[in-house]
Design a protein around this motif. Structure first.
Motif, PDB file in Angstrom:
ATOM      1  N   UNK A   1       0.814  -1.221   0.000  1.00 41.77           N
ATOM      2  CA  UNK A   1       0.000   0.000   0.000  1.00 41.77           C
ATOM      3  C   UNK A   1       0.851   1.276   0.000  1.00 41.77           C
ATOM      4  N   UNK A   2       1.812   1.318   0.890  1.00 42.99           N
ATOM      5  CA  UNK A   2       2.685   2.484   1.046  1.00 42.99           C
ATOM      6  C   UNK A   2       4.120   1.981   1.145  1.00 42.99           C
ATOM      7  N   UNK A   3       5.048   2.767   0.610  1.00 44.30           N
ATOM      8  CA  UNK A   3       6.426   2.285   0.491  1.00 44.30           C
ATOM      9  C   UNK A   3       7.437   3.330   0.965  1.00 44.30           C
ATOM     10  N   UNK A   4       8.600   2.835   1.366  1.00 40.24           N
ATOM     11  CA  UNK A   4       9.770   3.695   1.536  1.00 40.24           C
ATOM     12  C   UNK A   4      10.757   3.329   0.434  1.00 40.24           C
ATOM     13  N   UNK A   5      11.530   4.315   0.014  1.00 39.28           N
ATOM     14  CA  UNK A   5      12.461   4.080  -1.086  1.00 39.28           C
ATOM     15  C   UNK A   5      13.553   3.101  -0.681  1.00 39.28           C
ATOM     16  N   UNK A   6      13.921   2.205  -1.583  1.00 41.21           N
ATOM     17  CA  UNK A   6      15.084   1.358  -1.307  1.00 41.21           C
ATOM     18  C   UNK A   6      16.340   2.208  -1.230  1.00 41.21           C
ATOM     19  N   UNK A   7      17.304   1.740  -0.474  1.00 41.84           N
ATOM     20  CA  UNK A   7      18.533   2.512  -0.261  1.00 41.84           C
ATOM     21  C   UNK A   7      19.219   2.863  -1.574  1.00 41.84           C
ATOM     22  N   UNK A   8      19.144   1.959  -2.553  1.00 43.83           N
ATOM     23  CA  UNK A   8      19.821   2.206  -3.832  1.00 43.83           C
ATOM     24  C   UNK A   8      19.283   3.438  -4.545  1.00 43.83           C
ATOM     25  N   UNK A   9      18.010   3.767  -4.325  1.00 46.31           N
ATOM     26  CA  UNK A   9      17.417   4.965  -4.928  1.00 46.31           C
ATOM     27  C   UNK A   9      17.542   6.173  -4.009  1.00 46.31           C
ATOM     28  N   UNK A  10      17.273   5.964  -2.726  1.00 50.07           N
ATOM     29  CA  UNK A  10      17.287   7.078  -1.777  1.00 50.07           C
ATOM     30  C   UNK A  10      18.666   7.728  -1.691  1.00 50.07           C
ATOM     31  N   UNK A  11      19.713   6.920  -1.726  1.00 52.81           N
ATOM     32  CA  UNK A  11      21.068   7.464  -1.569  1.00 52.81           C
ATOM     33  C   UNK A  11      21.531   8.250  -2.793  1.00 52.81           C
TER      34      UNK A  11
END
Length: 207
Positions: A61-71
């Motif tokens: 439903x809701x997500x947090x960005x994976x580290x590979x994208x967030x960084x």
């Protein structure tokens, strides 16, 4: 197209967009452009980081960005409307999504886990829930025959621990929507009115 190839293309696209000054106006025209777990989702259901007080996984439903994208692309996502931290409204939106879908995206057990986790978090395990924002609706699980949680607008829901009173009213023309027994301990903290308030009586009159 294979998943590794698609992921590589996504990174190349984000690298290009990150260099563009006016990219936010472009991406606002796209309903789903954030790449999460092999699919594109709306930025409205994504945050760069998890909420520090809520650790449960709310996918799909809701997500947090994976580290590979967030960084690598935090500036891009921030400029284009992605929340830095998962907000209360985003977390509560999962209840509305479950209300609309019936929780069919996940197993009944996981749907219940998510719903109860959110309601426990909203009440901080023993404190009254903060006031809702204007236009916001709280959805809570109600008694039903379904294995998956069925959610309704909390303002239309009541609760009672008095089995006799509930049985008496079961045959009446006016139907009451009862809070599911799994979360009745949270009723007061969720501002759900007891059945006696609807009937203008105290429930101990039937004890």
């Amino acid at each position: 197209i294979t998943p590794p190839c698609l992921e590589k293309m996504v990174h190349l696209t984000y690298q290009y967009l990150n260099r563009q000054a006016d990219v936010s106006s472009l991406l606002k025209t796209l309903p789903q452009w954030v790449y999460i777990k092999g699919k594109f989702v709306s930025p409205q259901v994504v945050a760069i980081e998890a909420n520090s007080s809520f650790s449960q996984d709310l996918s799909p439903y809701v997500h947090t960005l994976p580290e590979s994208l967030a960084s690598q692309y935090q500036d891009l996502f921030t400029r284009c409307g992605v929340q830095k931290t998962l907000t209360r409204r985003q977390i509560c939106s999962v209840l509305e999504m479950t209300h609309k879908s019936g929780g069919c995206e996940v197993s009944p057990e996981r749907a219940w886990y998510i719903v109860v986790s959110i309601l426990n978090w909203l009440t901080s395990n023993g404190e009254e829930m903060a006031q809702l924002d204007e236009g916001e609706i709280l959805y809570v699980p109600i008694e039903c025959d379904s294995k998956a949680p069925r959610l309704e607008d909390a303002s239309k829901v009541t609760y009672s621990d008095n089995e006799f009173l509930c049985n008496v009213l079961a045959g009446q023309e006016e139907q009451y929507i009862f809070l599911n027994h799994r979360v009745t301990s949270l009723a007061h903290y969720l501002h759900i009115s007891p059945l006696g308030d609807h009937l203008s009586i105290t429930e101990d009159a039937f004890e």
